[in-house]
Design an enzyme around this catalytic site. Structure first.
Site, PDB file in Angstrom:
ATOM      1  N   SER A 302       1.008  -1.593  -0.428  1.00  0.00           N
ATOM      2  CA  SER A 302      -0.135  -0.178   0.083  1.00  0.00           C
ATOM      3  C   SER A 302       1.040   1.220   0.148  1.00  0.00           C
ATOM      4  O   SER A 302       1.586   1.842  -0.883  1.00  0.00           O
ATOM      5  CB  SER A 302      -1.041  -0.249   1.242  1.00  0.00           C
ATOM      6  OG  SER A 302      -1.808   0.914   1.242  1.00  0.00           O
ATOM      7  N   ASP A 313      10.230   4.606 -10.063  1.00  0.00           N
ATOM      8  CA  ASP A 313       9.850   5.199 -11.062  1.00  0.00           C
ATOM      9  C   ASP A 313      10.556   6.410 -11.613  1.00  0.00           C
ATOM     10  O   ASP A 313      10.377   7.201 -12.779  1.00  0.00           O
ATOM     11  CB  ASP A 313       8.778   5.648 -11.341  1.00  0.00           C
ATOM     12  CG  ASP A 313       7.908   4.498 -11.371  1.00  0.00           C
ATOM     13  OD1 ASP A 313       8.065   2.916 -11.404  1.00  0.00           O
ATOM     14  OD2 ASP A 313       6.084   3.884 -11.361  1.00  0.00           O
ATOM     15  N   LYS A 327      -0.199  -4.630  -3.768  1.00  0.00           N
ATOM     16  CA  LYS A 327      -1.049  -3.643  -3.517  1.00  0.00           C
ATOM     17  C   LYS A 327      -1.562  -2.112  -3.387  1.00  0.00           C
ATOM     18  O   LYS A 327      -1.010  -1.104  -3.268  1.00  0.00           O
ATOM     19  CB  LYS A 327      -1.764  -3.566  -2.104  1.00  0.00           C
ATOM     20  CG  LYS A 327      -2.726  -3.134  -1.786  1.00  0.00           C
ATOM     21  CD  LYS A 327      -3.242  -2.834   0.249  1.00  0.00           C
ATOM     22  CE  LYS A 327      -4.601  -1.874   0.392  1.00  0.00           C
ATOM     23  NZ  LYS A 327      -4.558  -1.057   0.052  1.00  0.00           N
TER      24      LYS A 327
END
Length: 582
Positions: A302, A313, A327
């Site tokens: 999460s 990223d 998740k």
């Protein structure tokens, strides 16, 4: 009759409340209907069924239990994160978001019919009063709780801030006078999200973050301010292993410490327009350039994955560890009648590369209701800011994979059987605190004391070799090969492999002693002790140290040139994936 009409109205009101729970209701037998028609028909059937059940069932219906069961059944068809909270349960939800509650501040555990203190929270009323791990709770106020379920004991220990509670415990390893009474004043208890931060090797800042609650971002900020004040700190590690997540806003705030202000780090998309949001960092970073490593494992989920995924990223950090949980769903709360509440999955989240890292697709189940993990072969390729390939589905794959190793059945038995927990309590009752917990080791005599204290007659564990031999026996019987000479060979092999318990314990001394010293460290130095001791032999820390200290390696990993970094990390990247211990 008036009583029955009121009861009937109560059923109908609760049935109508189901309309706020989910928009997915399986159609009953009959002609194919549109989604909306099937929804209305099933709701009508449910309303009628509750009325007839109340009217004709031979015994009285218990409304609370009946409807809680119906709610659980409905929510079981969606995902495990969508949950109903009754009025009595709302405190649990508040604790998840704030990390605080009213009580004495201690984790408890069950052993047989007994409830024991597992660990007082640092700075809590329980710790101030002197409760210790291993204390067996006998009485709370005037109530004997010695055989009571732990959740009931917990309810009695919690209460309004500023009120007193009397607690009687039996403490092991302190002689005959082990019965102790404590008067504890309940307070607002806050579980520290950062159990420890400090400097490793003289130049690596380290922060362990256990949860994303309201106080997480300020505590991380304070830790970073303290670490950057040290001119020798040249690198930073953020440890998110075992961190199951929490508040999205907390993750965004923490990301703002490392990324330029206004950087997009997250997008959410759901069924409604309100669920579509873009999250950007809100403040000027305090460490925009320091080399950063983020540690993750299968327990990182999460908000942990939002934090680690955005940094990966945007090529702002190297991820080290094993694949995260996966998740990619966001929950919000919706009020329901009678002060009840629904925590419902409202959106999916997408990190900066555009990928969704959700591992399980709960909308597509097998006929028996099971949900499968997305196969790696069906995942899609995305690209980081510098053009590195990353994939969606199945969590985050670290840039450097660490093989945590695996625990044997013996070590598992020692942990779940509380042998390590109990010996730590025994040890601290008879030994002063070591001056340096990072160099602390058990002596040969102390390890012998531990090994000798385990009863081989009552300690049971399945040995892998025995399991294989049992399978071999069954296969030989099934295929007709169990001749006398075959049986004799298997029996002989079994005797050769059947070591005694004490011998097995000494064979596994090194990993067993790691667990023992970590447990003992947590007694002498609550909160920080366990973390500091774990870091001594931590493979992820060793990998981070290598990446930071090898010239050019950190930048190679974060560049598009995969071939140049592969030789440096080949051993780690080929290692078998496994779940790390917290």
């Amino acid at each position: 009759m008036k009583k029955k009409n009121n009861s009937l109205k109560f059923y109908i009101a609760l049935a109508l409340a189901f309309s706020g729970l989910t928009a997915v209701v399986a159609a009953s037998d009959g002609p194919a209907l549109s989604h909306d028609e099937a929804y209305r028909r099933n709701l009508a059937i449910f309303n009628a069924l509750t009325q007839q059940l109340e009217e004709y069932y031979v015994d009285s219906i218990r409304p609370d239990e009946a409807f809680k069961g119906a709610i659980r059944g409905m929510l079981a068809t969606v995902d495990p994160y969508t949950e109903y909270y009754s009025y009595d349960d709302r405190e649990a939800l508040s604790r998840l978001t704030t990390g605080s509650y009213g009580g004495i501040g201690a984790f408890i555990t069950t052993r047989g019919n007994a409830t024991l203190i597992s660990e007082p929270i640092v700075g809590s009323p329980a710790m101030k009063a002197g409760l210790k791990p291993g204390d067996h709770i006998l009485r709370v106020d005037s109530v004997d709780v010695s055989g009571m379920a732990s959740d009931e004991v917990s309810k009695r220990l919690r209460g309004q801030q500023g009120t007193a509670v009397q607690v009687r415990v039996a403490r092991p390893y302190v002689g005959a006078d082990s019965i102790m009474d404590f008067t504890i004043m309940r307070e607002k208890v806050v579980e520290p999200p950062v159990p420890w931060s400090g400097v490793l090797d003289g130049n690596i800042g380290y922060i362990k973050l256990n949860q994303f609650v309201e106080s997480s971002a300020p505590e991380v900020r304070n830790a970073l301010d303290s670490l950057r004040a040290n001119p020798d700190v040249k690198y930073m590690i953020l440890d998110l292993r075992g961190n199951g997540g929490g508040l999205v806003e907390s993750a965004i705030d923490i990301l703002g410490n490392f990324l330029p202000k206004g950087t997009e780090v997250l997008r959410t998309r759901g069924k409604t327009k309100a669920s579509e949001k873009v999250y950007k960092t809100q403040h000027t970073p305090i460490l925009p350039d320091i080399p950063l490593a983020v540690l993750i494992d299968g327990g990182s989920a999460s908000a942990s994955e939002i934090t680690a995924g955005a940094l990966q990223d945007l090529d702002r950090a190297v991820l080290i560890g094993t694949r995260s949980f996966g998740k990619g769903l966001v929950q919000g709360t919706v009020p329901l009648p009678y002060n009840t509440l629904l925590k419902v999955t409202q959106a999916k989240y997408y990190i900066p590369s555009g990928r969704l890292i959700q591992a399980l697709d709960y909308s597509n189940r097998t006929e028996d209701g099971k949900v499968a993990r997305t196969p790696d072969s069906l995942t899609n390729v995305f690209h980081t800011l510098h053009g590195r390939e990353v994939r969606d589905g199945g969590g985050l794959t670290p840039d450097s994979i660490v093989d945590w190793g695996s625990n044997s059945a013996l070590i598992y038995g020692l942990i779940v059987g509380n042998h390590i927990f109990d010996y730590a309590n025994k040890y601290v009752a008879t030994h002063p605190a070591p001056a340096d917990i990072t160099t602390f080791r058990l002596t040969d005599e102390e390890f012998e004391d531990f090994a000798s204290g385990i009863d081989a007659k009552t300690f049971k564990y399945d040995k892998l070799c025995n399991q294989i031999l049992d399978n071999l026996r069954q296969a030989a019987e099934a295929e007709g090969y169990m001749k006398p000479e075959v049986k004799a060979a298997i029996d002989s092999l079994e005797k050769q492999l059947d070591h005694d318990l004490k011998s097995d314990i000494y064979t596994k001394r090194e990993p067993i002693e790691e667990y023992l010293t970590e447990e003992i460290a947590s007694r002498y130095y609550p909160g920080a002790g366990r973390t500091r001791r774990e870091l001594v032999s931590d493979k992820a820390i060793a990998m981070a140290r290598k990446i930071f200290s090898t010239p050019g390696l950190y930048n190679q990993i974060l560049s598009q040139d995969k071939q140049s970094k592969q030789p440096e990390l080949s051993k780690a990247t080929k290692a078998k994936k496994g779940k790390g211990k917290k």
